[in-house]
Design a protein around this motif. Sequence first.
Motif, PDB file in Angstrom:
ATOM      1  N   GLU A 184      44.478 -40.351  27.860  1.00 39.76           N
ATOM      2  CA  GLU A 184      45.091 -39.176  27.220  1.00 39.76           C
ATOM      3  C   GLU A 184      44.556 -38.950  25.822  1.00 39.76           C
ATOM      4  N   GLU A 185      44.512 -40.023  25.036  1.00 42.02           N
ATOM      5  CA  GLU A 185      44.072 -39.828  23.650  1.00 42.02           C
ATOM      6  C   GLU A 185      42.594 -39.480  23.577  1.00 42.02           C
ATOM      7  N   LEU A 186      41.801 -40.038  24.472  1.00 37.96           N
ATOM      8  CA  LEU A 186      40.371 -39.692  24.470  1.00 37.96           C
ATOM      9  C   LEU A 186      40.182 -38.208  24.788  1.00 37.96           C
ATOM     10  N   ALA A 187      40.924 -37.738  25.799  1.00 33.35           N
ATOM     11  CA  ALA A 187      40.786 -36.327  26.189  1.00 33.35           C
ATOM     12  C   ALA A 187      41.276 -35.419  25.060  1.00 33.35           C
ATOM     13  N   GLN A 188      42.284 -35.882  24.365  1.00 38.39           N
ATOM     14  CA  GLN A 188      42.834 -35.061  23.282  1.00 38.39           C
ATOM     15  C   GLN A 188      41.949 -35.090  22.038  1.00 38.39           C
ATOM     16  N   ASP A 189      41.464 -36.287  21.679  1.00 37.56           N
ATOM     17  CA  ASP A 189      40.703 -36.410  20.422  1.00 37.56           C
ATOM     18  C   ASP A 189      39.245 -35.991  20.560  1.00 37.56           C
ATOM     19  N   GLN A 219      33.166 -34.343  23.606  1.00 36.14           N
ATOM     20  CA  GLN A 219      32.190 -35.450  23.698  1.00 36.14           C
ATOM     21  C   GLN A 219      32.439 -36.394  24.863  1.00 36.14           C
ATOM     22  N   LEU A 220      33.643 -36.369  25.430  1.00 39.66           N
ATOM     23  CA  LEU A 220      34.009 -37.373  26.441  1.00 39.66           C
ATOM     24  C   LEU A 220      33.390 -37.053  27.794  1.00 39.66           C
ATOM     25  N   ARG A 221      32.764 -38.077  28.401  1.00 34.73           N
ATOM     26  CA  ARG A 221      32.267 -37.964  29.781  1.00 34.73           C
ATOM     27  C   ARG A 221      32.875 -39.145  30.542  1.00 34.73           C
TER      28      ARG A 221
END
Length: 318
Positions: free
Chosen positions: A153-158, A162-164
């Motif tokens: 959740e935090e990766l998708a939000q922050d 850039q997230l893959r």
Amino acid sequence: MSDDMIDVTILRREDHAAGIAVFELARPDGAPLPAFEAGAHIDVQVADGLVRQYSLCNAPGGTDRYRIGVLDDPNSRGGSRGIHRDFAVGSTVRISAPRNHFPLDPAAERSLLVGGGIGVTPMLAMAHALRASGKPFELHYCTRSRDRAGFLEELAQDFPEQLRLHFDDGAADQRFDPAACFAGLPAGVHLYVCGPTGFMDWVIGAAKAAGIDGGRIHFEYFNADIDTHGAAFEVVAKRSGVTVRVAEDQTILDALAKAGIKIPKSCEQGVCGTCLCDVIEGEPDHKDKFLSDEEREDNDQIVVCCSRAKSARLVLDV
Ligand code: FES
């Protein structure tokens, strides 16, 4: 383990579905902790004589707390299991000041962060640091399946841009393909890799095959299965004026300890670099996962908890 340990209180514990527990640690009196940079880790004393290293995963810059993520590893030698079992909110634990063997390279024009499983933790701090400095990056997070991925959740939000995400059990077109990812990368791109040993060997091997030079491949192993056995040899501890014989089934670290020479140690798996010593004479047989290829070729340092000697005699600056 560092001599200057810090007592901290567990402020918060979050248990992620993926068997990952995330802890926030702060001084009991709220005083600032030592500052850290992205890629840094701390030693955590799990029990008497049991110390493990964990990457700091909060945004560098803040000194009010440290955040670490710990996977409940079924092959745990006591570290992660003990933490999951015993570390509760309000308890006091001992940690070291941060050390950084995995820093971001300021020369990088763009960065590829590749985290396998719990190896995503240093990437979180790196992603925060890169975003704060306005430098472009991609964060590739690889796990066996979505339900084994923490921090989602935090990766998708922050880091939505850039997230893959790459799941081994997902569709073929989203799986991580390092050869495709690294093909034709410009010289200013740097690669950062952390994760289980097999994953790291695979990613680093692909990076080398794609022609990325060693100076642009940055990595941190957190465990390794190293065969430390080999032919016997002699080690001279020059400063101590002691010579020891290292037997076939013994490490240099153990042989020196038996002779009363205590070298700082922590992981005893050749990954943390705590036991690194300078070599004055002789040729090391490097077995660690800590030194880079270039550092190995220099042959002026050795990780004494696992590496051996190609020469009959090694002279160390200890
Ligand atoms: S004690 Fe960690 S590398 Fe030797």
